[in-house]
Design a protein around this motif. Structure first.
Motif, PDB file in Angstrom:
ATOM      1  N   PRO A  56      36.089  39.061  58.210  1.00  4.51           N
ATOM      2  CA  PRO A  56      36.108  39.602  56.848  1.00  4.51           C
ATOM      3  C   PRO A  56      36.997  38.771  55.937  1.00  4.51           C
ATOM      4  O   PRO A  56      37.965  38.160  56.383  1.00  4.51           O
ATOM      5  CB  PRO A  56      36.695  41.002  57.045  1.00  4.51           C
ATOM      6  CG  PRO A  56      37.525  40.908  58.280  1.00  4.51           C
ATOM      7  CD  PRO A  56      36.844  39.914  59.160  1.00  4.51           C
ATOM      8  N   MET A  57      36.631  38.799  54.656  1.00  3.79           N
ATOM      9  CA  MET A  57      37.404  38.027  53.674  1.00  3.79           C
ATOM     10  C   MET A  57      37.673  38.864  52.436  1.00  3.79           C
ATOM     11  O   MET A  57      36.751  39.488  51.889  1.00  3.79           O
ATOM     12  CB  MET A  57      36.644  36.765  53.288  1.00  3.79           C
ATOM     13  CG  MET A  57      37.316  36.026  52.128  1.00  3.79           C
ATOM     14  SD  MET A  57      36.595  34.428  51.838  1.00  3.79           S
ATOM     15  CE  MET A  57      37.524  33.436  52.996  1.00  3.79           C
ATOM     16  N   VAL A  58      38.921  38.860  52.016  1.00  7.75           N
ATOM     17  CA  VAL A  58      39.280  39.450  50.718  1.00  7.75           C
ATOM     18  C   VAL A  58      38.859  38.453  49.654  1.00  7.75           C
ATOM     19  O   VAL A  58      39.280  37.293  49.684  1.00  7.75           O
ATOM     20  CB  VAL A  58      40.800  39.734  50.633  1.00  7.75           C
ATOM     21  CG1 VAL A  58      41.162  40.233  49.243  1.00  7.75           C
ATOM     22  CG2 VAL A  58      41.216  40.731  51.696  1.00  7.75           C
ATOM     23  N   LEU A  59      37.996  38.889  48.745  1.00  9.17           N
ATOM     24  CA  LEU A  59      37.482  37.974  47.723  1.00  9.17           C
ATOM     25  C   LEU A  59      38.492  37.746  46.603  1.00  9.17           C
ATOM     26  O   LEU A  59      39.497  38.437  46.498  1.00  9.17           O
ATOM     27  CB  LEU A  59      36.186  38.524  47.132  1.00  9.17           C
ATOM     28  CG  LEU A  59      34.951  38.491  48.029  1.00  9.17           C
ATOM     29  CD1 LEU A  59      33.722  38.912  47.233  1.00  9.17           C
ATOM     30  CD2 LEU A  59      34.738  37.094  48.625  1.00  9.17           C
ATOM     31  N   GLY A  60      38.131  36.816  45.734  1.00  2.00           N
ATOM     32  CA  GLY A  60      38.917  36.565  44.524  1.00  2.00           C
ATOM     33  C   GLY A  60      39.749  35.308  44.623  1.00  2.00           C
ATOM     34  O   GLY A  60      40.619  35.203  45.484  1.00  2.00           O
ATOM     35  N   HIS A  61      39.430  34.336  43.737  1.00  2.00           N
ATOM     36  CA  HIS A  61      40.230  33.104  43.715  1.00  2.00           C
ATOM     37  C   HIS A  61      40.687  32.750  42.311  1.00  2.00           C
ATOM     38  O   HIS A  61      41.211  31.675  42.090  1.00  2.00           O
ATOM     39  CB  HIS A  61      39.457  31.951  44.365  1.00  2.00           C
ATOM     40  CG  HIS A  61      38.224  31.586  43.608  1.00  2.00           C
ATOM     41  ND1 HIS A  61      37.056  32.309  43.689  1.00  2.00           N
ATOM     42  CD2 HIS A  61      37.992  30.606  42.715  1.00  2.00           C
ATOM     43  CE1 HIS A  61      36.156  31.771  42.900  1.00  2.00           C
ATOM     44  NE2 HIS A  61      36.695  30.741  42.282  1.00  2.00           N
ATOM     45  N   GLU A  62      40.428  33.642  41.365  1.00  2.00           N
ATOM     46  CA  GLU A  62      41.072  33.525  40.052  1.00  2.00           C
ATOM     47  C   GLU A  62      42.019  34.708  39.955  1.00  2.00           C
ATOM     48  O   GLU A  62      41.577  35.870  40.041  1.00  2.00           O
ATOM     49  CB  GLU A  62      40.048  33.651  38.915  1.00  2.00           C
ATOM     50  CG  GLU A  62      39.302  32.380  38.597  1.00  2.00           C
ATOM     51  CD  GLU A  62      38.356  32.559  37.422  1.00  2.00           C
ATOM     52  OE1 GLU A  62      38.010  31.555  36.807  1.00  2.00           O
ATOM     53  OE2 GLU A  62      37.953  33.693  37.123  1.00  2.00           O
ATOM     54  N   GLY A  63      43.295  34.440  39.775  1.00  2.00           N
ATOM     55  CA  GLY A  63      44.252  35.546  39.736  1.00  2.00           C
ATOM     56  C   GLY A  63      45.424  35.249  38.824  1.00  2.00           C
ATOM     57  O   GLY A  63      45.804  34.090  38.621  1.00  2.00           O
ATOM     58  N   ALA A  64      45.982  36.331  38.278  1.00  2.68           N
ATOM     59  CA  ALA A  64      47.210  36.207  37.487  1.00  2.68           C
ATOM     60  C   ALA A  64      48.033  37.446  37.775  1.00  2.68           C
ATOM     61  O   ALA A  64      47.481  38.544  37.963  1.00  2.68           O
ATOM     62  CB  ALA A  64      46.887  36.107  35.997  1.00  2.68           C
ATOM     63  N   GLY A  65      49.343  37.272  37.844  1.00  2.00           N
ATOM     64  CA  GLY A  65      50.195  38.413  38.152  1.00  2.00           C
ATOM     65  C   GLY A  65      51.660  38.056  38.088  1.00  2.00           C
ATOM     66  O   GLY A  65      52.057  37.085  37.420  1.00  2.00           O
TER      67      GLY A  65
END
Ligand code: CXF
Ligand code: ZN
Length: 370
Positions: A56-65
């Motif tokens: 399984p993979m947690v998606l998302g490769h554009e992020g800001a925080g």
């Protein structure tokens, strides 16, 4: 700690929301609270099965925080820093980083396996170790990432817009400015106006192109392309070819950039035919690695010195180019606000991707709840 995340468990099935366990940051790692995650097409390629990734993979490769905690040895960021994530870490030491080509840093090799150097998987859950897309996994409330994946940005920047400078903006902008080497007065053709293509339009404009021709079958995409700098917008490649033939007396365009979701050999052939001598065809799309997508006669490449160039991250160096693009946003030289069509809750990630696949969005953004 616990974190809620959007996960691909099996290709072809909807993305699932799961509660997962996140380990604390170790050497050179940081704990980030994600505030926003951009819905880039590359993530949905994995959930559809167009791209093979470790699951399984947690998606998302554009992020800001915001950085919440730093592990031993971290020097690039500190708790409280607001950051935009780079979808490739940059170690600064490998052959590619040391020669200004950090988009292909050695450390980014397991982007689609999603583990940190070690190998180490800081996220675990009911299905064992979970990978994080591009060593980030921004469709999670929190993540543990390498310090070099976190680029500190100014406090006054709106992170809900700056998040797009994690992938879509540099990938498109750099495809024109860096890979395509667009020069003032050039003729440029861009195939596919999505999150990448629209920024190729902005890059070509920035580089001073005289004619920027957008090709997309959807009217909403063509009108957005015109709004952000395209001088012409056509529904078909044939119309673009006729226009360029007429405009250049048959000499051809200087650069053709292919930013369609998946590449077909038909589009590569269209792009190859539309450029003139010494022209560049730039490829950004991500098909399955073993799929043959280019069938071209080689002789015209030699006779006419035509170039086919693959582009990753717009051939940018994220550690310097993410802040650069954000300075340009502040200065009004690049538009971000106009790119966001719609925002979504994490739970609505499948709706966000349906909207993308149905051509409704230029860009969708997930707003995390905390
Ligand atoms: C991609 C590059 C290959 C891995 C996933 C992200 N870039 C842009 O979306
Ligand atoms: Zn992307």
């Amino acid at each position: 700690m616990k974190t809620k995340a959007a996960v691909v468990i099996e290709p072809g099935k909807p993305i699932e929301i799961e509660e997962l366990t996140l380990d604390g940051p170790r050497e050179n790692e940081v704990l980030i609270q994600y505030l926003y995650g951009g819905l880039c097409h590359s993530d949905v390629h994995i959930s559809i099965g167009d791209t093979i990734a470790r699951l399984p993979m947690v998606l998302g490769h554009e992020g800001a925080g915001v950085i919440h905690e730093t592990g031993p040895g971290v020097s690039r960021v500190k708790p409280g820093d607001r950051v935009v994530c780079s979808f490739t870490p940059n170690c600064g030491k490998c052959k590619y980083c040391a020669t200004g080509r950090s988009s292909v840093c050695d450390m980014s090799a397991p982007m689609l396996e999603g583990y940190l150097p070690g190998p180490r998987f800081p996220i675990t859950g009911p299905r064992g170790d979970y990978g994080a897309m591009c060593l980030l996994g921004t469709f999670s409330q929190y993540g543990v990432i390498h310090e070099s994946s976190a680029i500190k940005v100014d406090d006054d920047l709106p992170l809900d817009k700056a998040v797009l400078v994690g992938c879509g903006v540099p990938t498109g902008w750099g495809a024109a400015v860096n890979t395509g080497q667009v020069k003032p007065g050039d003729y440029v053709v861009i195939y596919g106006i999505g999150g990448i293509g629209i920024n190729a339009v902005q890059g070509a404009k920035h580089a001073g192109a005289s004619e920027i021709v957008a090709v997309d079958p959807l009217a909403n995409k063509r009108s957005k392309a015109r709004e952000l700098g395209a001088t012409q917008a056509f529904a078909t490649a044939r119309e673009a070819q006729n226009f360029i033939d007429h405009l250049t007396n048959g000499q051809g365009a200087d650069c053709a950039i292919i930013t369609t979701d998946l590449i077909t050999d038909e589009t590569v052939t269209d792009a190859f035919n539309i450029i003139g001598r010494c022209g560049n065809v730039v490829l950004t799309a991500l098909n399955r690695v073993d799929e043959i997508t280019i069938k071209l006669p080689s002789a015209p490449m030699s006779y006419f010195r035509k170039h086919l160039r693959g582009s990753l991250y717009g051939d940018c160096n994220p550690a310097v180019d993410i802040p650069r693009l954000l300075r340009m946003y502040k200065g009004g030289q690049i538009k971000l606000d106009e790119l966001v069509t719609k925002t979504y809750r994490l739970e609505d990630v499948n709706q966000g991707y349906d909207d993308l696949l149905n051509g409704k969005n230029i860009r969708g953004v997930i707003v995390h709840e905390h």
